[in-house]
Write a protein that holds these residues in place. Structure first.
Motif, PDB file in Angstrom:
ATOM      1  N   CYS A 120      30.533  34.051  38.063  1.00  0.00           N
ATOM      2  CA  CYS A 120      31.703  33.187  38.197  1.00  0.00           C
ATOM      3  C   CYS A 120      31.412  32.046  39.179  1.00  0.00           C
ATOM      4  O   CYS A 120      31.100  32.288  40.344  1.00  0.00           O
ATOM      5  CB  CYS A 120      32.905  34.000  38.687  1.00  0.00           C
ATOM      6  SG  CYS A 120      34.357  32.985  39.021  1.00  0.00           S
ATOM      7  N   PRO A 121      31.519  30.808  38.743  1.00  0.00           N
ATOM      8  CA  PRO A 121      31.248  29.686  39.635  1.00  0.00           C
ATOM      9  C   PRO A 121      32.450  29.296  40.505  1.00  0.00           C
ATOM     10  O   PRO A 121      32.312  28.532  41.452  1.00  0.00           O
ATOM     11  CB  PRO A 121      30.910  28.551  38.665  1.00  0.00           C
ATOM     12  CG  PRO A 121      31.726  28.868  37.449  1.00  0.00           C
ATOM     13  CD  PRO A 121      31.760  30.379  37.364  1.00  0.00           C
ATOM     14  N   ALA A 122      33.626  29.818  40.194  1.00  0.00           N
ATOM     15  CA  ALA A 122      34.847  29.353  40.854  1.00  0.00           C
ATOM     16  C   ALA A 122      34.934  29.768  42.320  1.00  0.00           C
ATOM     17  O   ALA A 122      35.205  28.934  43.180  1.00  0.00           O
ATOM     18  CB  ALA A 122      36.082  29.859  40.101  1.00  0.00           C
ATOM     19  N   ARG A 123      34.782  31.049  42.619  1.00  0.00           N
ATOM     20  CA  ARG A 123      34.883  31.564  43.998  1.00  0.00           C
ATOM     21  C   ARG A 123      36.126  31.020  44.696  1.00  0.00           C
ATOM     22  O   ARG A 123      36.056  30.453  45.786  1.00  0.00           O
ATOM     23  CB  ARG A 123      33.633  31.206  44.806  1.00  0.00           C
ATOM     24  CG  ARG A 123      32.320  31.631  44.190  1.00  0.00           C
ATOM     25  CD  ARG A 123      32.167  33.097  44.285  1.00  0.00           C
ATOM     26  NE  ARG A 123      31.006  33.540  43.500  1.00  0.00           N
ATOM     27  CZ  ARG A 123      30.435  34.689  43.659  1.00  0.00           C
ATOM     28  NH1 ARG A 123      30.872  35.516  44.566  1.00  0.00           N
ATOM     29  NH2 ARG A 123      29.431  35.032  42.904  1.00  0.00           N
ATOM     30  N   ILE A 124      37.295  31.206  44.069  1.00  0.00           N
ATOM     31  CA  ILE A 124      38.518  30.599  44.576  1.00  0.00           C
ATOM     32  C   ILE A 124      39.217  31.391  45.668  1.00  0.00           C
ATOM     33  O   ILE A 124      40.070  30.863  46.359  1.00  0.00           O
ATOM     34  CB  ILE A 124      39.508  30.308  43.429  1.00  0.00           C
ATOM     35  CG1 ILE A 124      39.858  31.589  42.688  1.00  0.00           C
ATOM     36  CG2 ILE A 124      38.960  29.265  42.488  1.00  0.00           C
ATOM     37  CD1 ILE A 124      40.942  31.418  41.641  1.00  0.00           C
ATOM     38  N   PHE A 125      38.886  32.674  45.831  1.00  0.00           N
ATOM     39  CA  PHE A 125      39.521  33.483  46.857  1.00  0.00           C
ATOM     40  C   PHE A 125      38.549  33.719  48.007  1.00  0.00           C
ATOM     41  O   PHE A 125      37.338  33.822  47.803  1.00  0.00           O
ATOM     42  CB  PHE A 125      39.973  34.837  46.287  1.00  0.00           C
ATOM     43  CG  PHE A 125      40.934  34.712  45.147  1.00  0.00           C
ATOM     44  CD1 PHE A 125      42.193  34.164  45.336  1.00  0.00           C
ATOM     45  CD2 PHE A 125      40.592  35.137  43.871  1.00  0.00           C
ATOM     46  CE1 PHE A 125      43.085  34.037  44.287  1.00  0.00           C
ATOM     47  CE2 PHE A 125      41.482  35.022  42.815  1.00  0.00           C
ATOM     48  CZ  PHE A 125      42.724  34.475  43.027  1.00  0.00           C
ATOM     49  N   ASN A 126      39.054  33.809  49.221  1.00  0.00           N
ATOM     50  CA  ASN A 126      38.202  34.079  50.379  1.00  0.00           C
ATOM     51  C   ASN A 126      37.387  35.350  50.187  1.00  0.00           C
ATOM     52  O   ASN A 126      36.246  35.439  50.607  1.00  0.00           O
ATOM     53  CB  ASN A 126      39.046  34.207  51.653  1.00  0.00           C
ATOM     54  CG  ASN A 126      39.668  32.894  52.065  1.00  0.00           C
ATOM     55  OD1 ASN A 126      39.130  31.833  51.771  1.00  0.00           O
ATOM     56  ND2 ASN A 126      40.796  32.966  52.732  1.00  0.00           N
ATOM     57  N   GLU A 127      37.989  36.343  49.543  1.00  0.00           N
ATOM     58  CA  GLU A 127      37.325  37.620  49.329  1.00  0.00           C
ATOM     59  C   GLU A 127      36.113  37.500  48.416  1.00  0.00           C
ATOM     60  O   GLU A 127      35.238  38.369  48.422  1.00  0.00           O
ATOM     61  CB  GLU A 127      38.322  38.635  48.735  1.00  0.00           C
ATOM     62  CG  GLU A 127      39.440  39.020  49.673  1.00  0.00           C
ATOM     63  CD  GLU A 127      40.582  37.996  49.726  1.00  0.00           C
ATOM     64  OE1 GLU A 127      41.515  38.198  50.510  1.00  0.00           O
ATOM     65  OE2 GLU A 127      40.536  36.991  48.988  1.00  0.00           O
ATOM     66  N   CYS A 128      36.024  36.451  47.641  1.00  0.00           N
ATOM     67  CA  CYS A 128      34.905  36.262  46.710  1.00  0.00           C
ATOM     68  C   CYS A 128      33.572  36.100  47.436  1.00  0.00           C
ATOM     69  O   CYS A 128      32.524  36.341  46.842  1.00  0.00           O
ATOM     70  CB  CYS A 128      35.141  35.040  45.831  1.00  0.00           C
ATOM     71  SG  CYS A 128      36.525  35.214  44.694  1.00  0.00           S
ATOM     72  N   THR A 129      33.612  35.683  48.669  1.00  0.00           N
ATOM     73  CA  THR A 129      32.359  35.480  49.399  1.00  0.00           C
ATOM     74  C   THR A 129      31.592  36.778  49.597  1.00  0.00           C
ATOM     75  O   THR A 129      30.391  36.753  49.856  1.00  0.00           O
ATOM     76  CB  THR A 129      32.621  34.836  50.780  1.00  0.00           C
ATOM     77  OG1 THR A 129      33.494  35.688  51.522  1.00  0.00           O
ATOM     78  CG2 THR A 129      33.247  33.457  50.635  1.00  0.00           C
ATOM     79  N   ASN A 130      32.254  37.913  49.456  1.00  0.00           N
ATOM     80  CA  ASN A 130      31.591  39.208  49.628  1.00  0.00           C
ATOM     81  C   ASN A 130      30.913  39.701  48.355  1.00  0.00           C
ATOM     82  O   ASN A 130      30.256  40.727  48.372  1.00  0.00           O
ATOM     83  CB  ASN A 130      32.609  40.265  50.075  1.00  0.00           C
ATOM     84  CG  ASN A 130      33.256  39.894  51.384  1.00  0.00           C
ATOM     85  OD1 ASN A 130      32.628  39.309  52.251  1.00  0.00           O
ATOM     86  ND2 ASN A 130      34.522  40.218  51.527  1.00  0.00           N
ATOM     87  N   PHE A 131      31.058  38.989  47.253  1.00  0.00           N
ATOM     88  CA  PHE A 131      30.503  39.433  45.985  1.00  0.00           C
ATOM     89  C   PHE A 131      29.153  38.782  45.730  1.00  0.00           C
ATOM     90  O   PHE A 131      28.850  37.698  46.247  1.00  0.00           O
ATOM     91  CB  PHE A 131      31.469  39.136  44.844  1.00  0.00           C
ATOM     92  CG  PHE A 131      32.755  39.905  44.944  1.00  0.00           C
ATOM     93  CD1 PHE A 131      32.751  41.256  45.262  1.00  0.00           C
ATOM     94  CD2 PHE A 131      33.959  39.289  44.746  1.00  0.00           C
ATOM     95  CE1 PHE A 131      33.927  41.976  45.358  1.00  0.00           C
ATOM     96  CE2 PHE A 131      35.152  39.998  44.831  1.00  0.00           C
ATOM     97  CZ  PHE A 131      35.129  41.349  45.146  1.00  0.00           C
TER      98      PHE A 131
END
Length: 134
Positions: free
Chosen positions: A113-124
């Motif tokens: 996923c290129p979006a990374r729109i949520f802060n929590e996405c940085t952990n993925f």
């Protein structure tokens, strides 16, 4: 994510239900209903939210309701029907709802996923493309 603004009562549930059906994609696996703007809810509103939760389960969609105002929450907690489904799908705020949803999703899907729109996405995990050779 859908935000509901206004009262959720017998006179508005039909309209809200139709709008939600129009806005939610059939293949959506997750839905967060932001209820911060709801200033009054009667039993019809509770039934609508519970129907969304149960219908979502039938098609494999997790539904969370978040950010209910304290006065609205106090009122619906006294309703008998609240003791069944809705109370298990409530989150205090959108951050908690998002974090809960992200714990349940396929992390491999996040990798691409290129979006990374949520802060929590940085952990993925992130998919790194190999450089093109000429």
């Amino acid at each position: 994510m859908i935000r509901i603004d206004g009262s959720l009562y017998f006179g508005s549930v039909d309209y809200v239900q139709k709008e939600m059906a129009r806005l939610v994609r059939e293949d959506s696996k997750h839905l967060i209903i932001i209820a911060k703007g709801i200033n009054f809810m009667d039993i019809s509103g509770v039934h609508l939210l519970e129907a969304e939760i149960l219908n979502g389960k039938k098609v494999g969609r997790e539904v969370r309701v978040c950010s209910l105002k304290g006065t609205v929450l106090d009122e619906i907690q006294s309703m008998t029907s609240f003791q069944s489904v809705l109370k298990y799908h409530l989150s205090k705020n959108s951050k908690e709802a998002i974090a809960g949803m992200l714990m349940e999703i396929d992390k491999e899907q996040c990798r691409h996923c290129p979006a990374r729109i949520f802060n929590e996405c940085t952990n993925f995990p992130v998919h790194h493309r190999s450089p093109k050779l000429l």
